[in-house]
Design an enzyme around this catalytic site. Structure first.
Site, mmCIF file in Angstrom:
data_model
loop_
_atom_site.group_PDB
_atom_site.id
_atom_site.type_symbol
_atom_site.label_atom_id
_atom_site.label_comp_id
_atom_site.label_asym_id
_atom_site.label_seq_id
_atom_site.Cartn_x
_atom_site.Cartn_y
_atom_site.Cartn_z
ATOM 1 N N GLY A 76 -82.588 -10.923 67.066
ATOM 2 C CA GLY A 76 -82.577 -9.571 66.528
ATOM 3 C C GLY A 76 -83.083 -8.582 67.552
ATOM 4 O O GLY A 76 -83.229 -8.893 68.735
ATOM 5 N N HIS A 77 -83.374 -7.380 67.087
ATOM 6 C CA HIS A 77 -83.834 -6.313 67.979
ATOM 7 C C HIS A 77 -85.318 -6.045 67.858
ATOM 8 O O HIS A 77 -85.826 -5.079 68.404
ATOM 9 C CB HIS A 77 -83.052 -5.022 67.689
ATOM 10 C CG HIS A 77 -81.600 -5.115 68.028
ATOM 11 N ND1 HIS A 77 -80.737 -4.038 67.914
ATOM 12 C CD2 HIS A 77 -80.841 -6.141 68.481
ATOM 13 C CE1 HIS A 77 -79.516 -4.414 68.277
ATOM 14 N NE2 HIS A 77 -79.561 -5.686 68.618
ATOM 15 N N GLY A 78 -86.041 -6.883 67.083
ATOM 16 C CA GLY A 78 -87.482 -6.730 66.977
ATOM 17 C C GLY A 78 -87.916 -6.073 65.688
ATOM 18 O O GLY A 78 -87.172 -6.009 64.703
#
Length: 396
Positions: free
Chosen positions: A241-243
């Site tokens: 994911g992107h965090g």
């Protein structure tokens, strides 16, 4: 701090008392009302008729979707109800695969319900593959919005536990206007390349708790929009994911302040970013305050610690005009592990409204790759204070 712990305890006790009251609930099994677990027969009408019965009950009730595979179209579950209601999903509920079959941007939407539970160990499968292939939002500002798996609008005193959301066409969960809402042992699963599939997105809500959950998806694991207040994330595993992100903020006029965000005892693995605050340049005024990231493990994470006030995806902005979103009272403490980028700490604040009261304490992030001999930091328009040891040195 003591007052905040007291508030958390009081909320937990209130939820415990509520959920214990549903243990003797009246049972509504959807298969007893005509639903078929064949994965082909649509259960929309059955679920809606059963919901009306449960919602009208003056005593606690429980709707059961038993083991098996059920097809469910676009549905809105509407309150208020006369007593607590639980939906227990034991099987797999599948959405139509074709995004053109949806009239709105929600698959299963819950509106205006108090004392609500969603449980059972089951799966909501959004069947998002076709939608991801058609998604052109990265280069088309007028792209069609596809449906979110689960929308919770104006829900109070709620508990979602032991539920999986799989392959949503858009965000997996959107929380709007909710209060005192807990996610426990919640699972989000989607491929790393599934666009715009944020795990849990929160906006204009107060008192949201995400605990002991696992989120792997193609966008932010958890994201906070404007008006998010008192959000607590503990024991979450994020990746891919992107965090875990605050924002992006400042794109729209009259956004509400973001205040009170605690992320603790979490592990991020193979994510594009770690813990992040992002605001648009050339933004409308706004504010972000009281953000605390503590006891976090990073495993091959790109940009593990980020404040980015020049957030400009797909170059659809004016990066030379500074952001007007004020950021203050932010702490990053005891964050350790490995970075997949040489820039391990990036604190890029606005030249118009520099970040204030940023604390960096006990950072230990390593980098082993071709970009640089070792990890380093980037800083602008911020003068953080320090506690403990910093590796790499921050804003040196």
């Amino acid at each position: 701090m003591a007052m905040r712990k007291l508030q958390i305890t009081a909320a937990a006790v209130a939820l415990l008392l509520f959920f214990s009251s549903t243990s003797d609930a009246q049972i509504f099994d959807v298969t007893k009302y005509g639903a078929k677990a064949d994965g082909k027969s649509n259960i929309d009408k059955t679920l809606m008729s059963v919901w009306k019965l449960a919602c009208a009950s003056t005593s606690p009730s429980k709707i059961v979707i038993p083991k098996g595979t059920f097809l469910l179209g676009e549905v809105k579950i509407q309150g208020p109800c006369k007593a607590p209601v639980e939906i227990q999903v034991q099987g797999t509920v599948k959405a139509p695969a074709d995004p053109s079959s949806f009239k709105t941007d929600g698959w299963l939407t819950f509106n205006y319900i108090d004392k609500f539970t969603l449980s059972g160990g089951g799966v909501f499968d959004g069947q998002g593959k076709i939608a991801w292939e058609q998604n052109d939002c990265h280069n088309n500002t007028n792209c069609k919005r596809t449906p979110v798996n689960l929308r919770f609008n104006f829900i109070t005193n709620a508990w979602v536990h032991d539920i999986t959301t799989l392959d949503s066409k858009n965000f997996h969960v959107n929380v709007l206007g909710c209060k005192n809402f807990t996610f426990l042992r919640f699972t989000v699963t989607a491929p790393e390349d599934s666009r715009n599939t944020d795990g849990i997105h929160i906006g204009r809500s107060d008192g949201i708790y995400i605990t002991n959950s696992t989120i792997g998806t193609g966008d932010d694991c958890i994201s906070l929009g404007d008006g998010s207040r008192q959000v607590h994330v503990t024991g979450v595993k994020c990746g891919p994911g992107h965090g875990i992100s605050v924002g992006s903020l400042g794109k729209y006029q009259a956004e509400e302040p973001v205040s009170g965000f605690w992320v603790k005892n979490c592990t991020l693995t193979n994510t594009q970013n770690g813990v992040r605050v992002k605001t648009w340049p050339a933004s409308y005024p706004g504010s972000v305050s009281d953000l605390h990231f503590e006891d976090i493990t990073m495993v091959k994470v790109g940009y593990p610690i980020v404040i980015d006030q020049v957030y400009c995806p797909w170059n659809l902005c004016k990066p030379d005009i500074p952001s007007l979103v004020k950021i203050n009272n932010v702490s990053f403490k005891n964050i350790r592990g490995s970075s997949s980028t040489a820039v391990a700490v990036k604190l890029v604040c606005s030249s118009k409204v520099p970040c204030k009261d940023v604390v960096v304490g006990d950072i230990n992030l390593t980098y082993d790759g071709p970009e640089a001999p070792t990890a380093y930091s980037q800083c602008s328009n911020v003068v953080p204070s320090f506690q403990g040891k910093q590796s790499p040195r921050v804003c040196a």
